[in-house]
Design a protein around this motif. Structure first.
Motif, PDB file in Angstrom:
ATOM      1  N   GLY A 143      60.155  28.363  -9.125  1.00  0.00           N
ATOM      2  CA  GLY A 143      61.409  28.565  -8.338  1.00  0.00           C
ATOM      3  C   GLY A 143      61.411  29.718  -7.261  1.00  0.00           C
ATOM      4  O   GLY A 143      60.515  30.766  -7.410  1.00  0.00           O
ATOM      5  N   MET A 144      62.168  30.052  -6.442  1.00  0.00           N
ATOM      6  CA  MET A 144      62.196  31.118  -5.496  1.00  0.00           C
ATOM      7  C   MET A 144      63.574  31.587  -5.063  1.00  0.00           C
ATOM      8  O   MET A 144      64.502  30.736  -4.936  1.00  0.00           O
ATOM      9  CB  MET A 144      61.521  30.684  -4.061  1.00  0.00           C
ATOM     10  CG  MET A 144      60.090  30.193  -4.287  1.00  0.00           C
ATOM     11  SD  MET A 144      59.115  30.086  -2.815  1.00  0.00           S
ATOM     12  CE  MET A 144      59.865  28.223  -2.178  1.00  0.00           C
ATOM     13  N   ALA A 145      63.889  32.715  -4.928  1.00  0.00           N
ATOM     14  CA  ALA A 145      65.255  33.277  -4.412  1.00  0.00           C
ATOM     15  C   ALA A 145      64.777  34.243  -3.301  1.00  0.00           C
ATOM     16  O   ALA A 145      64.156  35.331  -3.596  1.00  0.00           O
ATOM     17  CB  ALA A 145      66.142  33.939  -5.542  1.00  0.00           C
ATOM     18  N   LEU A 146      64.978  33.814  -2.154  1.00  0.00           N
ATOM     19  CA  LEU A 146      64.446  34.567  -0.923  1.00  0.00           C
ATOM     20  C   LEU A 146      65.713  34.836   0.253  1.00  0.00           C
ATOM     21  O   LEU A 146      66.474  33.947   0.378  1.00  0.00           O
ATOM     22  CB  LEU A 146      63.429  33.878  -0.129  1.00  0.00           C
ATOM     23  CG  LEU A 146      62.354  33.073  -1.050  1.00  0.00           C
ATOM     24  CD1 LEU A 146      61.457  32.140  -0.028  1.00  0.00           C
ATOM     25  CD2 LEU A 146      61.317  34.176  -1.482  1.00  0.00           C
ATOM     26  N   MET A 147      65.477  35.981   0.516  1.00  0.00           N
ATOM     27  CA  MET A 147      66.373  36.630   1.595  1.00  0.00           C
ATOM     28  C   MET A 147      65.783  36.566   3.058  1.00  0.00           C
ATOM     29  O   MET A 147      64.688  36.762   3.100  1.00  0.00           O
ATOM     30  CB  MET A 147      66.844  38.098   1.292  1.00  0.00           C
ATOM     31  CG  MET A 147      67.840  38.605   2.152  1.00  0.00           C
ATOM     32  SD  MET A 147      68.381  40.408   1.610  1.00  0.00           S
ATOM     33  CE  MET A 147      68.932  40.269   0.006  1.00  0.00           C
ATOM     34  N   PHE A 148      66.725  35.973   3.996  1.00  0.00           N
ATOM     35  CA  PHE A 148      66.273  35.885   5.261  1.00  0.00           C
ATOM     36  C   PHE A 148      67.500  36.296   5.920  1.00  0.00           C
ATOM     37  O   PHE A 148      68.808  36.648   5.590  1.00  0.00           O
ATOM     38  CB  PHE A 148      66.351  34.428   5.588  1.00  0.00           C
ATOM     39  CG  PHE A 148      65.397  33.423   4.787  1.00  0.00           C
ATOM     40  CD1 PHE A 148      64.134  33.304   5.188  1.00  0.00           C
ATOM     41  CD2 PHE A 148      65.653  33.124   3.518  1.00  0.00           C
ATOM     42  CE1 PHE A 148      63.145  32.719   4.394  1.00  0.00           C
ATOM     43  CE2 PHE A 148      64.682  32.287   2.753  1.00  0.00           C
ATOM     44  CZ  PHE A 148      63.447  32.165   3.322  1.00  0.00           C
TER      45      PHE A 148
END
Length: 278
Positions: A143-148
């Motif tokens: 899984g990934m949780a990424l800020m953009f």
């Protein structure tokens, strides 16, 4: 108070001359409450190995180490930040590893054992190429949780027939279930950027398309959205025999790229990959 008797994040920045650099796309998250919240957005990290990219002074790193993650690997290009994180690494021997490297060149599977998760406040200037690289190998990521930048986050999660829907949405939603989880105002960062930011959660689909199909999807979406005002029979000419390709997929040539669903792009990409292999 800072954990484990460590200096505060502001003190860490001052001691190591770690003012954010525009050239590196740096905007630091120093609010401990926000960092703790982001650390939970990839789900339960118990027994998981976490990759963090661009940790800066280590606000999110500290939040991850305060949680149940098995190990954290922090990849940082800025040598000043690597030095600043050395104290945190020493406070968590065997649990935190700091690597001075360009994240664009790392092999996630070689760096972390499974189950692996990526959780990061991404530098704005390399966020999209990093994401596409991880999508290529998403089947091996838990899984990934990424800020953009918020605009990029909205493009990733966009639905067909909307202005934000494009190549990035298709690639991301083809490989993962994508959800916009959190929006943050400029004031949450030091220095404040000019725009809002947002965290997107990615839950990878189990199927691994393989390199050949992924390359076909990249070629297809680049052609389709490269001339998005054109009908598909025109925008796909660079792929060769666009009418035959569209007919084989059961898609009308007068449609435009933004009207196609992700499953329709998948059909086209599989036909294109089969052509290349044949």
């Amino acid at each position: 108070m800072p954990p484990e008797g460590l200096p505060s994040l502001k003190d860490t920045i001052a001691r190591h001359g770690l003012e954010a650099r525009k050239s590196l796309g740096q905007h630091f998250l120093l609010d401990e409450g926000i960092c703790r919240r982001i650390a939970t957005l990839a789900g339960d990290l118990t027994g998981r190995h976490v990759l963090e990219v661009g940790p800066g002074p280590g606000g999110l790193t500290r939040a991850l180490l305060a949680g149940p993650a098995e190990t954290v690997v922090a990849v940082e290009l800025d040598r000043r930040a690597v030095a600043a994180l050395a104290e945190l690494e020493a406070a968590h021997p065997g649990r935190l590893t700091v690597i001075e490297a360009d994240a664009l060149g790392i092999d996630v599977a070689a760096l972390l054992p499974a189950p692996r998760v990526i959780l990061a406040n991404l530098p704005y200037n390399v966020a999209t190429p990093l994401l596409v690289g991880w999508l290529r190998h998403a089947a091996g990521i838990g899984g990934m949780a990424l800020m953009f930048q918020q605009e990029v986050a909205e493009r990733i999660c966009a639905a067909p027939d909307t202005g934000a829907y494009g190549r990035l949405a298709v690639l991301a939603q083809w490989r993962c279930r994508c959800e916009l989880l959190l929006r943050l105002p400029p004031g949450a960062f030091t220095p404040p950027p000019k725009i809002w930011s947002a965290v997107v959660g990615f839950t990878p689909h189990p199927e691994d398309p393989g390199d050949a199909l992924f390359r076909a999807m990249e070629r297809l979406t680049a052609a389709a959205f490269g001339q998005r005002r054109k009908m598909l029979r025109g925008s796909l000419k660079s792929l060769g025999d666009p009418e035959g390709l569209l007919a084989a997929a059961g898609i009308e040539g007068q449609r435009r790229a933004e009207t196609l669903t992700v499953p329709e792009f998948d059909r086209l990409a599989r036909i294109l990959a089969a052509r290349a292999a044949g």
